[in-house]
Design an enzyme around this catalytic site. Structure first.
Site, PDB file in Angstrom:
ATOM      1  NE  ARG A 107      -3.239   0.026 -10.990  1.00 33.66           N
ATOM      2  CZ  ARG A 107      -2.328   0.983 -11.074  1.00 33.66           C
ATOM      3  NH1 ARG A 107      -2.683   2.243 -10.970  1.00 33.66           N
ATOM      4  NH2 ARG A 107      -1.059   0.684 -11.253  1.00 33.66           N
ATOM      5  CG  HIS A 134       2.672  -2.500  -9.052  1.00 31.83           C
ATOM      6  ND1 HIS A 134       2.110  -2.940 -10.239  1.00 31.83           N
ATOM      7  CD2 HIS A 134       2.755  -1.140  -9.166  1.00 31.83           C
ATOM      8  CE1 HIS A 134       1.855  -1.896 -11.017  1.00 31.83           C
ATOM      9  NE2 HIS A 134       2.240  -0.796 -10.396  1.00 31.83           N
ATOM     10  CD  GLN A 137       6.531   0.252 -11.247  1.00 31.53           C
ATOM     11  OE1 GLN A 137       5.473   0.747 -11.592  1.00 31.53           O
ATOM     12  NE2 GLN A 137       7.697   0.688 -11.699  1.00 31.53           N
ATOM     13  CG  ASP A 229       5.130   3.466  -3.883  1.00 30.20           C
ATOM     14  OD1 ASP A 229       4.624   4.387  -4.554  1.00 30.20           O
ATOM     15  OD2 ASP A 229       4.525   2.399  -3.619  1.00 30.20           O
ATOM     16  CB  CYS A 269       6.571   2.590  -8.828  1.00 22.88           C
ATOM     17  SG  CYS A 269       5.744   3.165  -7.337  1.00 22.88           S
ATOM     18  NE  ARG A 297       4.308  -1.082 -15.166  1.00 24.01           N
ATOM     19  CZ  ARG A 297       3.275  -0.582 -14.506  1.00 24.01           C
ATOM     20  NH1 ARG A 297       3.416   0.505 -13.764  1.00 24.01           N
ATOM     21  NH2 ARG A 297       2.092  -1.175 -14.534  1.00 24.01           N
TER      22      ARG A 297
HETATM   23  N1  NVA Z   1       1.958   1.908  -3.580  1.00 25.38           N
HETATM   24  C1  NVA Z   1       1.300   2.664  -4.614  1.00 25.38           C
HETATM   25  C2  NVA Z   1       1.820   2.257  -5.951  1.00 25.38           C
HETATM   26  C3  NVA Z   1       1.230   2.999  -7.109  1.00 25.38           C
HETATM   27  C4  NVA Z   1       1.758   2.574  -8.424  1.00 25.38           C
HETATM   28  C5  NVA Z   1      -0.193   2.457  -4.515  1.00 25.38           C
HETATM   29  O1  NVA Z   1      -0.622   1.332  -4.244  1.00 25.38           O
HETATM   30  O2  NVA Z   1      -0.938   3.425  -4.690  1.00 25.38           O
HETATM   31  N1   CP Z   2       3.511   2.917 -11.391  1.00 25.06           N
HETATM   32  C1   CP Z   2       2.209   2.779 -11.724  1.00 25.06           C
HETATM   33  O1   CP Z   2       1.641   1.688 -11.653  1.00 25.06           O
HETATM   34  O2   CP Z   2       1.632   3.921 -12.173  1.00 25.06           O
HETATM   35  P1   CP Z   2       0.064   4.154 -12.387  1.00 25.06           P
HETATM   36  O3   CP Z   2      -0.585   4.085 -11.038  1.00 25.06           O
HETATM   37  O4   CP Z   2      -0.027   5.509 -13.019  1.00 25.06           O
HETATM   38  O5   CP Z   2      -0.447   3.078 -13.290  1.00 25.06           O
END
Ligand code: NVA
Ligand code: CP
Length: 325
Positions: A107, A134, A137, A229, A269, A297
């Site tokens: 990540r 993502h 997801q 989101d 998400c 997930r």
């Molecule tokens: N768009 C959000 C998704 C989190 C799962 C982010 O990047 O923080």
């Molecule tokens: N949806 C998602 O990726 O959640 P987290 O940021 O908690 O991993």
């Protein structure tokens, strides 16, 4: 013939439609096996290295619990552990982890980091969220939509919010599987034009209408799926106040749901900021599948890991084979 072993999954478009469907079939089979108490330790003695530059609940727990359930082990490497790209090169990290782990999940902030990891690693690399995509997801989301609707073709999904990582992966996923996707954003927050163009090309082949709009009401009319989101993604905290002002007219709430189909599936998400991108009541309405998404997930990523690790040969029939065992 579908062959996923040894491959990486950095973008939804890394897989063909048939390969994505294979992951979804396998995910459904693994989910059934787990619910029926006949889960198999398909990744016994295998190790997943998990690199996190950002916080996480779902991604960390689903990958870690998934590896435990499959008989393997996951190692959490937080932001201060390896300091990706600072303490040593991405290449050396990828080559070192490849000698010790069987799979790598990352990540990251910059998408290039996970692309570079995949380029240098000799084991599969999975994108657990970057600024551009993502994909894991979206596997879970596609599984959820299929559970609720039994198909993708002919559906209209509307993503309401920031045209960034989740919206990008949804554009690819819908286009690949014949599900129309409209991304509706405030002006200035549209998805990347190159991704929209690619998704539109993919969609022309599958019959999926791909669109970008700033007109919330027009976009949401007749939607089968309404997805939102957070307005400020991780790393954009300094822009949160400006974004709140810009995005406020784009909240998913009763008024928006009244434009969608009455049985529309609500997706998020998570994490959610209730009262911002979605109101709490809408998140809890009967059509909401947000916690199915979260659960999926686990199943979708277990399927992805067993297929990338070559622990369950993808053949187009592996889900059936898995059930037969
Ligand atoms: N768009 C959000 C998704 C989190 C799962 C982010 O990047 O923080
Ligand atoms: N949806 C998602 O990726 O959640 P987290 O940021 O908690 O991993």
């Amino acid at each position: 013939m579908v062959r996923l072993d040894g491959r990486s999954y950095v973008s939804v478009k890394d897989f063909s439609a048939e390969e994505t469907l294979e992951v979804l079939r396998t995910a459904a089979a693994l989910k059934r096996e787990r619910k029926e108490g006949r889960a198999r330790r398909l990744l016994a003695d295998r190790t997943l290295a998990m690199i996190f530059q950002k916080p996480s609940l779902r991604t960390r727990v689903s990958f870690e619990a998934g590896m435990t359930q499959l008989g393997g082990h996951a190692i959490y490497l937080g932001p201060s552990d390896i300091r990706l790209g600072e303490r040593e090169t991405v290449e050396d990290i990828a080559l070192t982890l490849s000698r010790m782990a069987d799979l790598i999940m990352a990540r990251v902030f910059g998408h290039d980091l996970v692309v570079d990891l995949a380029r240098h690693a000799t084991v599969p690399v999975i994108n657990g969220l970057s600024d551009r995509e993502h994909p894991c997801q979206i596997l879970a989301d596609l599984q959820t939509i299929h559970e609720r609707r039994g198909r993708f073709e002919g559906l209209k999904a509307v993503f309401c919010g920031d045209g960034n990582n989740v919206a990008h992966s949804l554009l690819y996923g819908g286009a690949q599987l014949g599900m129309g996707v409209t991304v509706v954003t405030p002006p200035g927050y549209e998805p990347a034009p190159d991704i929209v163009a690619e998704a539109a090309t993919m969609g022309r082949a599958t019959g999926a209408a791909i669109a970008v709009s700033n007109d919330l009401a027009a976009a949401c009319r007749g939607a089968d799926v309404l997805y939102t989101d957070v307005w400020a993604s991780m790393g954009q905290e300094a822009e949160a106040e400006r974004r709140k002002r810009d995005f406020r007219p784009y909240q998913v709430n009763d008024a928006v749901m009244a434009l969608a189909r009455p049985d529309a599936v609500v997706l998020h998400c998570l994490p959610a900021h209730y009262g911002e991108e979605i109101d709490y009541a809408t998140s809890r309405r009967p059509g909401s599948a947000i916690f199915d998404q979260a659960e999926n997930r686990l199943h979708a990523q277990k399927a992805l890991m067993v297929l990338l690790a070559g622990a369950l040969r993808a053949s187009g029939a592996s889900a059936t084979a898995a059930e037969a065992r």
